[in-house]
Design a protein around this motif. Structure first.
Motif: not given
Length: 573
Positions: A95-101, A328-330
């Motif tokens: 599974q992937t996720v788009r990172v951002g604020s 940016i948080r992951i």
């Protein structure tokens, strides 16, 4: 007339010859360009027979249909990128996720630490003169003492002589008043009361065993002296503390410090009282960092009139903090740790199963997410689940991976690939595909259980037994090679040679990291495997391990923190 016809014929022939030369050259040039495009960007293939791989346009040799040009996606990939098949993605549940604020700018920070005595109430009871302790009443931890209370008796030859001198000086008190007063004052300096001095003068006999009195009120936390031994003036007898208040001492990492400040509310939960939440505030943050643990102590004062908060108890605490905006948080699950380095797998081509390992610099962790200081930008897509599987695929494709960052004496050195885009000879082989890997996993679990039991001798024997599998003719590990297996053998050897359980647990951490990196390639495991993690291991640097059971049995602490940890990944059989 014939001359004119001849001229026309000659001109026509010259035109045809010139056209042939020009168009023939252009056609050749077109085919050359087309071939170059095909070689670099794709292939000519048949819609009905995709196995046909042609370098130029033409007919299918099987069905005579026109070939079609298919773009080669590999042409757009960089040296360190690799592609996974759609079927592999589906089976691995990546599974992937788009990172951002972050959407929410408040986070809950988790801290851990210990209950400690309030150092402002700590004291040490000492002797006032040289002598032999004939009796000591507070001879066990937990004894409560009140200031002025008699705590024992001491025989002091020096004090005995001082009393005898006072008795002698009393006989000529009328003629030598100053000598008498000096002798009396000497006993006062040793804290003999006027009543005791008068009793000595009245009896005319020195006191053989002089009583000792407590200087402070509190509870004995450590006994330092014993009866029958001689001690010098100022030697400690026991430590004492007023346990009506205690300290909660919590460890904060560097990355968390900017979110903490004096006055913030804390919610503390002692390990021994899991259902009791204690609300308090941060009272003090130490200005100096621990050089070994790389943490700073955060302190709070707790009311302990009930006596249920015992010094030495493990505690966990949560504190609410405001997150900085535009960060940016992951997810924590996206990060792989290789010693001091942290890496993630990025999906550089949106919608395509192409991945690339990138090194990231991380800040504080909150709400199960890390702040990214460097390495990613808003909009990047990273692998959030199944990171170990992607790392294994990188190894098998000869690309940069977690296992190509070598751990050597606490330093991390990046291994150089043999040739860009080619399989490295030192990369781990595929395991579990042609043999039974279960004996090694069973041995690893036995080693883990020995560490859970805090049995150094048994752990040493289990490590040596595992090493035998690398030489046993019936083992699939006999001819194993590559970085992953080299690390495993090295750490097993170190466990077998370790001096104590602490060294064994340190080596077990890196043994487990090497094994976990190889797990996705094991296809015939007979058990469900649980990858588990403890944040407190290795001086709060954290450590993982593999188990057959979902319930936590911590090999890094044993009985001291048996259930500390969590399940990070499940590899079903």
């Amino acid at each position: 007339m014939l001359k004119r016809i001849g001229t026309y014929t000659l001109l026509t022939a010259l035109g045809l010859l010139l056209g042939y030369l020009v168009f023939s050259k252009n056609d050749t040039q077109g085919k050359t360009t087309e071939n170059l495009v095909a070689e670099k960007s794709g292939v000519w293939t048949c819609s009905m027979h995709p196995q046909v791989d042609g370098k130029e346009n033409g007919k299918c040799p099987l069905c005579a249909m026109d070939l079609v040009f298919v773009k080669n996606e590999m042409a757009d990939m960089s040296m360190n990128q690799f592609k996974m098949s759609e079927s592999a993605l589906a089976l691995s549940n990546i599974q992937t996720v788009r990172v951002g604020s972050p959407e929410h700018h408040e986070a809950t920070i988790h801290l851990s630490g210990l209950i400690a005595t309030n150092r402002e109430t700590d004291a040490i009871q000492t002797t006032l003169f040289d002598g032999r302790i004939d009796k000591l009443y507070p001879d066990y931890v937990g004894k409560k003492i009140v200031k002025g209370q008699e705590i024992g008796f001491i025989y002091s030859p020096e004090l005995y002589l001082a009393q005898d001198k006072l008795i002698t000086s009393a006989s000529y008190r009328g003629t030598h008043e100053k000598l008498f007063n000096a002798a009396r004052n000497t006993l006062g300096l040793w804290k003999m009361t006027d009543a005791q001095i008068d009793a000595v003068l009245e009896s005319g006999k020195p006191m053989m065993n002089f009583p000792l009195y407590a200087d402070v009120t509190g509870t004995v936390t450590e006994v330092l002296a014993s009866e029958g031994k001689y001690y010098s003036q100022g030697d400690p007898l026991f430590k004492i503390s007023d346990l009506r208040t205690v300290w909660a001492v919590l460890d904060s990492y560097e990355s968390q410090l900017e979110l903490l400040e004096v006055g913030q509310e804390l919610e503390i939960r002692p390990k021994g009282l899991p259902n009791r939440a204690i609300k308090t505030k941060i009272d003090f943050i130490e200005p100096v960092m621990d050089k070994e643990k790389r943490t700073v102590s955060v302190r709070a004062v707790l009311d302990n009139r009930s006596g249920k908060l015992r010094p030495g108890t493990f505690i966990e605490a949560t504190v609410s903090a405001k997150l900085p905006e535009d960060v940016i948080r992951i997810p924590k699950s996206a990060v792989l740790w290789t010693g001091k380095r942290s890496v993630v797998y990025k999906q550089p081509m949106d919608g395509k199963p192409v991945f690339e390992m990138v090194e990231v610099e991380l800040g504080h962790m909150a709400n199960g997410e890390y702040e990214v200081l460097d390495g990613l930008k808003n909009g990047d897509i990273v692998v959030a689940e199944g990171t170990f599987t992607v790392d294994a695929a990188a190894q098998l494709n000869g690309k940069k991976s977690m296992m190509s960052l070598e751990h050597v004496e606490g330093k991390n050195l990046e291994k150089t690939m043999d040739h860009p885009g080619h399989q490295n000879k030192d990369m781990p082989m595929t395991i579990g595909l042609e043999g039974d890997f279960a004996p090694f996993m069973d041995g690893y679990i036995d080693l883990k259980d020995a560490l859970v039991a805090t049995d150094a001798n048994q752990a040493k024997d289990k490590a040596k037994a595992l090493l035998v599998l690398f030489t046993n003719d019936n083992s699939i590990l006999k001819n194993s090679h590559g970085e992953g297996f080299t690390h495993i053998k090295t750490h097993l050897q170190n466990i077998g040679r370790a001096k104590d359980i602490t060294e064994q647990r340190y080596e077990f951490k890196y043994l487990s990291e090497s094994l976990i990196a190889l797990l996705p390639a094991i296809s015939n495991s007979t058990n469900t495997l649980y990858v588990q993690h403890c944040d407190c291991a290795d001086n709060f640097k954290g450590g993982s391990w593999v188990s057959y059971q979902e319930n936590i049995l911590n090999p890094y602490f044993g009985d001291a923190m048996l259930t500390c940890g969590r399940v990070e990944q499940v590899l079903a059989k």
